[in-house]
Each structure stands twice: as structure tokens, then as C-alpha cells.
Design an enzyme around this catalytic site. Sequence first.
Site, PDB file in Angstrom:
ATOM      1  N   GLU A 241       1.022  -1.192  -0.077  1.00  0.00           N
ATOM      2  CA  GLU A 241      -0.106  -0.132   0.013  1.00  0.00           C
ATOM      3  C   GLU A 241       0.866   1.214   0.023  1.00  0.00           C
ATOM      4  O   GLU A 241       0.507   2.295  -0.638  1.00  0.00           O
ATOM      5  CB  GLU A 241      -0.908  -0.217   1.057  1.00  0.00           C
TER       6      GLU A 241
ATOM      7  N   HIS B  30      -5.952  -6.263 -10.661  1.00  0.00           N
ATOM      8  CA  HIS B  30      -5.097  -7.150  -9.749  1.00  0.00           C
ATOM      9  C   HIS B  30      -4.778  -8.336 -10.225  1.00  0.00           C
ATOM     10  O   HIS B  30      -3.761  -9.147  -9.923  1.00  0.00           O
ATOM     11  CB  HIS B  30      -6.156  -7.445  -8.663  1.00  0.00           C
TER      12      HIS B  30
END
Length: 847
Positions: free
Chosen positions: A400, A492
Site C-alpha cells: 500500500e 489485480h
Amino acid sequence: MNLRMTLLAAVVAALPYAGASAQTGAMLPESLMAAPAQEMSATVKANLENRLAARRAAAGLDEDHGFIVSKQQPGERGTRITRAQHTWKGLRVFGSESVVVTDDNGEIISESASERRNGLDASRAAAATGKTAPDVTPTVAKEDAIASVVKRVAPVGVHRWKPEAELLIYPVMKTVRVAGAEKKAESALNALDVEEVVDHYELAYLVKTRMASGKRLIYRDTIVNAHTGAVIAEWDALQSVVGSGKSQYNGTVPINTTLVGSTYQMLDSTRGVGGKYGGMAITNANHSPESNPNPGTIYTNSTNTWGDGQQYINGGSTTNANGQTAAVNALWGLMNTYDAMKNVLGWQSLDGNNTSTYIAVHVDNQYDNAFFEPGCKCMYIGDGGTSFYNLGSIDVIGHEMHHGVTDATSNLTYSGESGGLNESSSDIGGEMTEAYARAGGTGSVIPATGNDWVMGREISRSGSPLRYMYKPSKDGQSPNAWSTSLKNLNVHYSSGPNNRMFYFLSQGSNSSSSSDYYSQYLNQQPLAMTGIGNDKAFRIWFRANTQKFTSSTNYADARNKMVTAAEELYGVGSKEATAVKRAYAAINVGTDVPETAGGTALSITTQPASITVAPGGTATFTVGASGGTSPYSYKWYKNGSLISGATSATYSFAAQSTDNGAVFKATVTDSASSPVTVTSGNATLTVSTTGGGSTERVTNGGFESGTTGWAGTTGVIGMFTGQTAYEGTRYAYLGGNGSTATETLTQDITIPSTATSATMTFALHIDTAESGSTAYDKLVVAVKNTSGTTLGTLATYSNANAASGYQVRTFNLTAYKGQTVRLSFAMTEDSSLQTSFVVDKVSVVTQ
């Protein structure tokens, strides 16, 4: 951009599925990133924009094209990296931008660009391709565009961030096959067999809506036609996943806190400055909902011992020892992410400018996700629910936080192939952070081992990780290699091939087809490619992402810029650059190359040297190579553009004053069954009048400044389908109509009476659909007076003179000294079967 980056794929329920490293070395001190870049003043920005504008002509751009400097970041010591958006008539061209490296004096050292603006003009080239420029006056109001998007996306949603609408030029792209790949089966296509080109342009609004609807966040980027209100494109913008503390996944770990009075705060003031809290902080969201998360306040404790190392008990306290464990996970991960980048690369915090960030834990209830949000440049972490435990594992935190790096640098658009690269960059960052942390979180290299090459194994309740970097298909959704359908996948999953590339680059592959580490696309020797280790692989990736990639970079572009990054760090022809080529070949991006050829690898032995010549003087550049398989073939480039006909080890030409500052380089390719190509260093040409009597008399002889200096049928000047320039990007394309036509180009020049010589040269390429020796279509090159009377015909060319490539023609004009004469190129074409007379590099040099 107020985007949010989430770790998990859109459907979390889809989780049912079930090398040798090379030596590493510390980066040289001069290669470390510089101190944080100071905010650019208006004057400095304007100066850089003006410098870029001065380079327009060389790129074949007119004055409608401009630049807007958007942000600056540190480069290597003594340099700065600036991102400049391309504009047309004052409007940003979406996905078209330059990454500019400047020195401390603001001089441009290099430029890496994504060019999606070249068809924005009213030239014959644009008309021929259908890329007509749009009317820049919208008929749909900005407020109406926003309202239409809100009504369609989330009519009862609540805005988390104020909606935005930017009027811009939107290039609608299409994928086409390159020459030689037209007949390949779809399944046989390599990423370098296709390219994205502009189909046409639209005036559009980029509408950004960041809303919450019920318990769901809906972040969307929408391209709306500014004339019709129709939706052109749309994508999701929700981008997902010295005290001591007991962490959940790493045992007792050291964490930096701050003592205020008698209370300890989870605030690390030694890492980062400014930001919301003045240091790296961990806050308690205390179950504020995902749809409207509130970071809450910084964690505090009466002692400097935190957490119990256990999974959070749902419904329990968020501030007792059990509730503190999530905060320990977060702070330890944040500290290691910061240290890995700063100690190894010299990069400070997420943006390179050492701006502090924070992580808020305990978001929502049993929340199975984590995300980075650029709006606050912070991260939110859930406690986990049905699929996961607390999402604060070291690789998830690193993932992240590296979204923050990408957000501050390349800002890869979160859709298509660029979106997959965005996610992959975070997976790479997460793995390298894990390797650094597992080895103690110190030192100036990324350790060779320590990470597990899967994402989120610790947080998974089933024991199955989110993603497998070494073989992405093991998750049941991600492909192992590039294909034309990759751009249609959720980002993803489209990240998978690039993750595998990075694994091979670092760890190498296996030659057994039954191995998870095998690639069918590696067919050169050795079949098991050799990795270069975590440290070097990460340095190359980080450099490419922060200094080369643009928001529209796709897999093919990433491969080329990764090769450039490797060559800059470790040398042209180095084993590291070869490893990058092989790692991308392993995922069907580019063809495989041998690690050695003919006993020794092909390499540059003689680099082109920078030279200074007078106008009209001969500029000569030479390149030498050895190794590989001879004979070699050569290509020369000027300012990054291929020079037609320059195919020898030496390239010579008559220099013009407009060539001053031009940068030349060469590529050398061997004759192996799978040819290897190496690239030389750059050489700069300085054209100086000091000490020389040569003078160029032709204005804009290379046509790079458009029609400047020329009269007649000036619409033939430009860039056109089916033809290429001798040098640069523009040329004069006379003929090629296939119907009755007359086209003329003229320019008046003065040859001084004192001239001892006057030499005219130009490059001419002729191709034709005619056959035989009869001259049906003609080009007459003549010298006239300013009234148009012919003084002498220099040459007449026809379809019978057609030949491959350019031929350089030379004529003596000394007989016209003391006169102002008119150079004339006059083309006549009959009623059928085209002949093209392509003229470039027109020069008259007097001594």
C-alpha cells in the site's frame, strides 16, 4: 488525484484456490537520490516550460502545443525529475507527458515521453489518418457532465471528496499490429508485435467522483464527451491493498514512538516531516465505516510496550493490548518501508520529498481490505473478517505504501495494462520491504532472501496467498504471460505477468517444463535464465517507475524503459540489461536473447564521441562493437529518432546550424539466430561558427519547424502514413496521390559574391506503383530567379529512379554567387499509379 488503492481484487470471495540469486552491491553514492526537491517557483516552472517549448520544432510540433509542469521529485544527486503534461491549445492531452531530467542549473539532460499528441494539427498527415483536431469549445457544461456521471454511478451517493471535471483532449486509442506481425495468429502474438496508436481525438471532461453509497465506496474516473455528453471511457479508481511492541506476524519488534509528558504516542518523528501529524503516525479509526473512514487520533499508551501479538477480538477494545496489536503491525511495516527506500535508494518517504504519512487501523467492522488513499496520502487497514486476519502484514503495508510512490511519480492510470503495472509495482515494493525487514531492517542493500514471493500469505485464513509472484496462474485468475486480452482484466490480475517478470529478474527461472518456475518463452541459452538478485532488480524497477514511466506506460513500454534503466545503472550490454530482456521475454514481452553469444556477449567497444564542427562542416560519428555473432548491422538515431539510410558503423553528414545540440546514438545488432542488440552511449553535436567560414543558407532545411522558410504547396510538409523522415520526424512528401497533381516547394536564398564555394545537398527517397522505364511522374529540381524564370535545371527524377531508402544528392551552385536565387522542387504526377518523391535535409552551404 484523489484515488484510492486497494490491495484486494474486487471480488474477495474469489480466494478458493488453492532460483539462484546473483551478487548484489550497494549503489554508488552519486547514484543515491538527492535531498527533497524544493517546491518550484513560478519563474522556475516558466523557465522549464519555455525550454521544453523550444524543443517543439525538433518534434514536429507547432505553437499550439505546450507543456504544463505538474510536479517535481528528486533525481540522482545534482539532478531533478520533473513531470510535464503535454497540452494542445492550452488543454491537457490525456496520457501524453514528458519525464524530464534537469541539472541544478535547469538545463535539460534527458526526456522520456509518451507521445499521444502528434496528430493534433490540421496538416495533411492528420487529415490522411483521420485524426482531425477537435473543436475545443465544449457544448456540454462542466456542471452537467458531473451531474450526469453522479446520476449514473451513484445517484444517492454521498461525496467523500468534491467532484472534479477537467476539460482535456482525450486520445481514443486502438491496438494495431506492427509490420511483420500482420499474419500472426492471435495466440502467437508477442507484446512487441502490437502497438497502441491514436485512432482519433475527442474534446472531453475527465470527471472524478469519490462517493460512498450505503456501506460501499464508489470511486470512479469517467471520460465524458464534451460535445455530446456520451461516456467515452470509465474505470474504477478505488485502488486497493524506540519502544517495543508485540506484532501479530513478526514477534516482538522495535518501534519508534514519542514521549509527550508521561504518555507515549505512536508517532515516529524521525521519519518524515510535515504531513498531518508532523511524523509517521498510527491512528485509531475505531470502526469508522469504510464508506466514510475517519483516521481518529494517534495511539497513546502509558508504557512503551504495546500489543499482545494476537488477532483482534471482534467487538473488543481498540485501545487495550489486543487492540494495539494492529497499530504495532502498521508502525513496524511503515518504518521498514521508509527505511528500505531511504537506506537503499536515498528516496525519502512516499513522494521522495520526505513528507510524513499515517496509517489508520481498525477501519469498519470485520473489514476484509486495506487501501491507500492519495487524497490524504495515507493508508486504512481493516481487522479482517471471513477471508483474512488483520491486514497489517509487512508485505501488505509495503504494497500500500508503494502505491503512494507510484501516485507521486509515474501515476500509472489504474486501468488496462498500466493499471496492472501499478498493482505489480506495489507487489514488488511489498516483497522487497519484506526482504529488508526480515533481515533486520538495516543496511544499504535489499537482502537476497527473506521474502516469500507471495502476497498476503500471513493474513489469509485459508492459508492461500492473494497472489503468487513466481507463477501468477496459481491463484486461478491471473495469467502468467502477456496477451492481447490482458488489458481487459481486473488490474489485480493483469499485474500477474509483470510480477512473474520481476521474480525471474531477481531469482532466475527453471528449464524443466514441470516446474512452477519454467517459461515456455525462454528458448535461448541457458534455458534457465540467471537472476541478478533482489537488490539490483529492485533498483532497476524503482528507477524505471520513478524516472521513466508515464501514466500511459504499458507492458511493451515498461520493457523498453526497464532496459534503459538497467543500462544507465549497470552499462549497455551488461548482464543486468540482458537479464531484463530475458525476464520480459519470459512473459511474452519481446523475444529471448542468449546470456552469452559466441563465447562472449555482444558489447560496445567504441562509443560515439561528442564533436564540434562549423556550419557546413562534416560531422562524423563512429561506433565499434565486439562479441556475439558477426557480421553486425547498425542503426543511428538523432534525438531518439531513427536516421533513414544510416546503416554503417560510421555516420557522416554535412552539419547545419539547426543541428546544434543534437544527440546521436547507435544500435548494433549481431547475426545470431536470435539477434542481440546493444545500444551505444549518447554523443552531442555542437555546431559553432567560431573559427569557421561555412554558412548554411537554407532556412529549416529539415522541415522540423513546419513550413517556416518555404513557399508553394506547403501542405506537403509534415508526417505522413507510409513515409519516414531521413532525420527527425518531418519531411516534404511530394506526389503519392495516384491522380493528376502538381506540387511545388520553393525557397529564396542569397549566395554572397565573396563565396568561394556553394554546395547544395538534399536527401531524396522515391517509391512508385509504376513499372518499366517510362517516366510518368517527375520531380524537377531547379534554380530560378525571384521572378520564377529558370536559370538552370539541376536534375530531373522520375518513377524510373525509384530506390529503397534515401539517396543524398549533391550539386555545385558556385555559378550563382552574388545572386538571390530560388530553389525549386516541382512535382508532376499523371492520372494513375502513384509515385512519391520524399525530400528531406535540404542544405546550401557556402564557404
